[in-house]
Write an enzyme that holds these catalytic residues in place. Structure first.
Site, PDB file in Angstrom:
ATOM      1  N   VAL A   1       0.977  -1.147   0.154  1.00 59.39           N
ATOM      2  CA  VAL A   1      -0.035   0.077  -0.059  1.00 59.39           C
ATOM      3  C   VAL A   1       0.926   1.211  -0.114  1.00 59.39           C
ATOM      4  O   VAL A   1       1.537   1.635   1.141  1.00 59.39           O
ATOM      5  CB  VAL A   1      -1.075  -0.087   1.252  1.00 59.39           C
ATOM      6  CG1 VAL A   1      -1.891   1.258   1.232  1.00 59.39           C
ATOM      7  CG2 VAL A   1      -1.789  -1.301   1.325  1.00 59.39           C
ATOM      8  N   PRO A   2       1.119   1.770  -1.091  1.00 58.65           N
ATOM      9  CA  PRO A   2       2.400   2.458  -1.368  1.00 58.65           C
ATOM     10  C   PRO A   2       2.334   4.097  -0.899  1.00 58.65           C
ATOM     11  O   PRO A   2       2.203   4.965  -1.947  1.00 58.65           O
ATOM     12  CB  PRO A   2       2.654   2.554  -2.723  1.00 58.65           C
ATOM     13  CG  PRO A   2       1.214   2.465  -3.769  1.00 58.65           C
ATOM     14  CD  PRO A   2       0.714   1.585  -2.602  1.00 58.65           C
ATOM     15  N   CYS A   3       2.532   4.123   0.128  1.00 58.06           N
ATOM     16  CA  CYS A   3       2.309   5.550   0.929  1.00 58.06           C
ATOM     17  C   CYS A   3       3.500   6.409   0.456  1.00 58.06           C
ATOM     18  O   CYS A   3       3.644   7.551   0.560  1.00 58.06           O
ATOM     19  CB  CYS A   3       2.260   5.636   2.374  1.00 58.06           C
ATOM     20  SG  CYS A   3       3.129   4.588   3.392  1.00 58.06           S
ATOM     21  N   HIS A   4       4.584   5.576   0.171  1.00 57.48           N
ATOM     22  CA  HIS A   4       5.949   6.399  -0.225  1.00 57.48           C
ATOM     23  C   HIS A   4       5.700   7.054  -1.492  1.00 57.48           C
ATOM     24  O   HIS A   4       6.629   7.930  -1.702  1.00 57.48           O
ATOM     25  CB  HIS A   4       7.069   5.199  -0.415  1.00 57.48           C
ATOM     26  CG  HIS A   4       6.939   4.280  -1.527  1.00 57.48           C
ATOM     27  ND1 HIS A   4       6.029   3.249  -1.465  1.00 57.48           N
ATOM     28  CD2 HIS A   4       7.268   4.281  -2.707  1.00 57.48           C
ATOM     29  CE1 HIS A   4       6.036   2.614  -2.611  1.00 57.48           C
ATOM     30  NE2 HIS A   4       6.936   3.180  -3.426  1.00 57.48           N
ATOM     31  N   ARG A   5       4.623   6.885  -2.288  1.00 54.72           N
ATOM     32  CA  ARG A   5       4.301   7.495  -3.490  1.00 54.72           C
ATOM     33  C   ARG A   5       3.809   9.014  -3.264  1.00 54.72           C
ATOM     34  O   ARG A   5       3.303   9.605  -4.174  1.00 54.72           O
ATOM     35  CB  ARG A   5       3.577   6.780  -4.427  1.00 54.72           C
ATOM     36  CG  ARG A   5       4.219   5.401  -4.820  1.00 54.72           C
ATOM     37  CD  ARG A   5       3.667   4.604  -5.950  1.00 54.72           C
ATOM     38  NE  ARG A   5       4.357   3.051  -6.135  1.00 54.72           N
ATOM     39  CZ  ARG A   5       3.578   2.022  -6.459  1.00 54.72           C
ATOM     40  NH1 ARG A   5       2.377   2.130  -6.610  1.00 54.72           N
ATOM     41  NH2 ARG A   5       4.438   1.060  -6.365  1.00 54.72           N
TER      42      ARG A   5
END
Length: 189
Positions: A150-154
């Site tokens: 769940v790519p919160c780094h994006r």
């Protein structure tokens, strides 16, 4: 809640050990994150998961490599493919984490942001269906138990800054570079 033991897989991604805790019963990742100086052995991942699902303490968490007999580890396979450059390899992985209705919308919106792209917290709030709920969208990122998948780094700040990341801005930068969202030469010494 799962009824079988959970399994932990560890894969090196962008130069840091990445831990994923998943349930073989349904193949869903329950918690995931990087072991860094901020979280050197992923014990806080286990603690966070136990606080959500009290049954985990009774069932235990096994390392995939320590399980008896051959173990199919589709989570490790997908993470290894991602680490090797197939940045879409993790897109189909199942995740399960406790959610409120809006946090669930935020996490589903995060999964729609493709590798190689970064969006702002404002854009994320819009993608989640509540354009004025920017702070709530940011809170959804901060409370995400399944980092990377769940790519919160994006998600980046509207002023062009990277913003924070639970596992450090260095890991966030390396992930965005790995996915092609940042040009490597901008961050070389």
């Amino acid at each position: 809640m799962t009824t079988s033991p959970l399994t932990r897989t560890v894969v090196d991604i962008v130069g840091a050990p990445f831990h994923a805790i998943w349930s073989p019963e349904d193949g869903a990742i329950r918690a995931a994150g990087f072991a860094t100086e901020l979280d050197p052995d992923a014990e806080s991942l286990t603690a966070r998961l136990r606080s959500i699902d009290a049954g985990v303490a009774e069932r235990g968490i096994a390392d995939a490599a320590a399980a008896p007999g051959p173990v199919a580890d589709p989570i490790a396979d997908a993470l290894l493919a991602y680490a090797d450059g197939d940045v879409t390899a993790i897109d189909g992985l199942m995740v399960r984490q406790p959610e409120t209705p809006f946090r669930g919308d935020v996490w589903r919106a995060l999964r729609e942001v493709p590798a190689g792209r970064a969006v702002t917290y404002t854009e994320l709030a819009g993608l989640a269906g509540r354009p004025s709920a920017v702070r709530a969208a940011a809170s959804g990122c901060a409370n995400n138990l399944v980092a990377l998948v769940v790519p919160c780094h994006r998600i980046v700040r509207s002023d062009g800054g990277l913003g924070g990341y639970l596992f450090g801005v260095d890991i966030k930068t390396r992930l965005l570079q790995h996915e092609g969202a940042l040009r490597r030469e901008l961050f070389s010494d």
